[in-house]
Design an enzyme around this catalytic site. Structure first.
Site, PDB file in Angstrom:
ATOM      1  N   CYS A  99      -2.862  -0.063   7.433  1.00 49.63           N
ATOM      2  CA  CYS A  99      -2.040   1.113   7.142  1.00 49.63           C
ATOM      3  C   CYS A  99      -2.205   2.178   8.227  1.00 49.63           C
ATOM      4  CB  CYS A  99      -2.384   1.693   5.772  1.00 49.63           C
ATOM      5  SG  CYS A  99      -1.774   0.669   4.415  1.00 49.63           S
TER       6      CYS A  99
ATOM      7  N   GLU B 254       0.703   4.053   1.541  1.00 49.50           N
ATOM      8  CA  GLU B 254       1.064   4.656   2.824  1.00 49.50           C
ATOM      9  C   GLU B 254       2.346   4.026   3.373  1.00 49.50           C
ATOM     10  OE1 GLU B 254      -3.501   4.716   2.506  1.00 49.50           O
ATOM     11  OE2 GLU B 254      -1.910   3.266   2.107  1.00 49.50           O
TER      12      GLU B 254
ATOM     13  N   HIS C  90       0.826  -1.195   0.000  1.00 50.09           N
ATOM     14  CA  HIS C  90       0.000   0.000   0.000  1.00 50.09           C
ATOM     15  C   HIS C  90       0.864   1.250   0.000  1.00 50.09           C
ATOM     16  CE1 HIS C  90      -3.962  -1.984   1.551  1.00 50.09           C
ATOM     17  NE2 HIS C  90      -3.447  -2.589   0.498  1.00 50.09           N
TER      18      HIS C  90
ATOM     19  N   CYS D  83      -6.465   1.981   4.949  1.00 50.03           N
ATOM     20  CA  CYS D  83      -7.112   0.789   5.483  1.00 50.03           C
ATOM     21  C   CYS D  83      -6.697   0.641   6.954  1.00 50.03           C
ATOM     22  CB  CYS D  83      -6.714  -0.445   4.679  1.00 50.03           C
ATOM     23  SG  CYS D  83      -4.999  -0.969   4.912  1.00 50.03           S
TER      24      CYS D  83
END
Length: 196
Positions: free
Chosen positions: A88, A56, A54, A85
């Site tokens: 994250c 992030e 991801h 999410c």
């Protein structure tokens, strides 16, 4: 290119209530170092998810490699196409606890699966509690992104139909998610005022 293509920005950051087909998360960032009353811009750009990682987490790895000076204050601002999410949000909260000299503001185009039965609302609450300022993007934020991160060929940003209404709707939803934290903070402030 360091700048995002217009079509990518307009497709991925559109704050639709039903964002069908938009599976990637894009993250535009600005990193500044604060020196007393002034700030110095250190870096800006954008990232997107990469093969199973991801965006992030990619950014946290990127900034951790900078070996930030613990004696200086840094401010990072993100504009993301989706809110983080749960996992994250946990990574970001832990990162912020490890770097008390760093502040993070996150402006989000859309909320990622923030329904009652999902874990994401709790992730956002933990992230907020860890000190991140989180908000929904407004026209002003889109305008800033357009002029800072997008290859706009000097065209003025024009919002789409429903931009303002969707921002208001999402901001109310985010406020409801964070409301338990606001209520606790209000109670703490009231107890402090009363000397309890």
């Amino acid at each position: 290119s360091i700048l995002m293509q217009r079509r990518l920005f307009l497709y991925n950051f559109r704050n639709l209530r039903k964002a069908k087909g938009r599976r990637e998360t894009y993250l535009c960032y600005v990193v500044k170092r604060r020196d007393s009353a002034t700030s110095c811009s250190l870096d800006f750009g954008y990232l997107r998810n990469q093969m199973g990682c991801h965006v992030e987490v990619l950014f946290l790895r990127y900034i951790a490699a900078w070996d930030l000076d613990p004696g200086r204050c840094y401010r990072i601002t993100w504009f993301t196409s989706w809110s983080p999410c749960y996992d994250c949000a946990q990574h970001i909260a832990n990162f912020l606890r490890s770097y008390p000299n760093l502040s993070l503001r996150i402006f989000m185009a859309r909320l990622y699966f923030c329904e009652d039965r999902k874990a994401e609302p709790e992730g956002l609450r933990r992230l907020h509690k860890a000190g991140a300022q989180i908000a929904i993007m407004t026209f002003k934020d889109y305008f800033y992104c357009w002029n800072t991160f997008v290859e706009n060929r000097e065209q003025t940003f024009k919002g789409w139909e429903g931009l303002h209404e969707n921002s208001v709707h999402l901001a109310r939803k985010l406020r409801r998610i964070l409301l338990p934290l606001y209520e606790v903070d209000d109670l703490r402030d009231a107890f402090k005022i009363l000397g309890l």
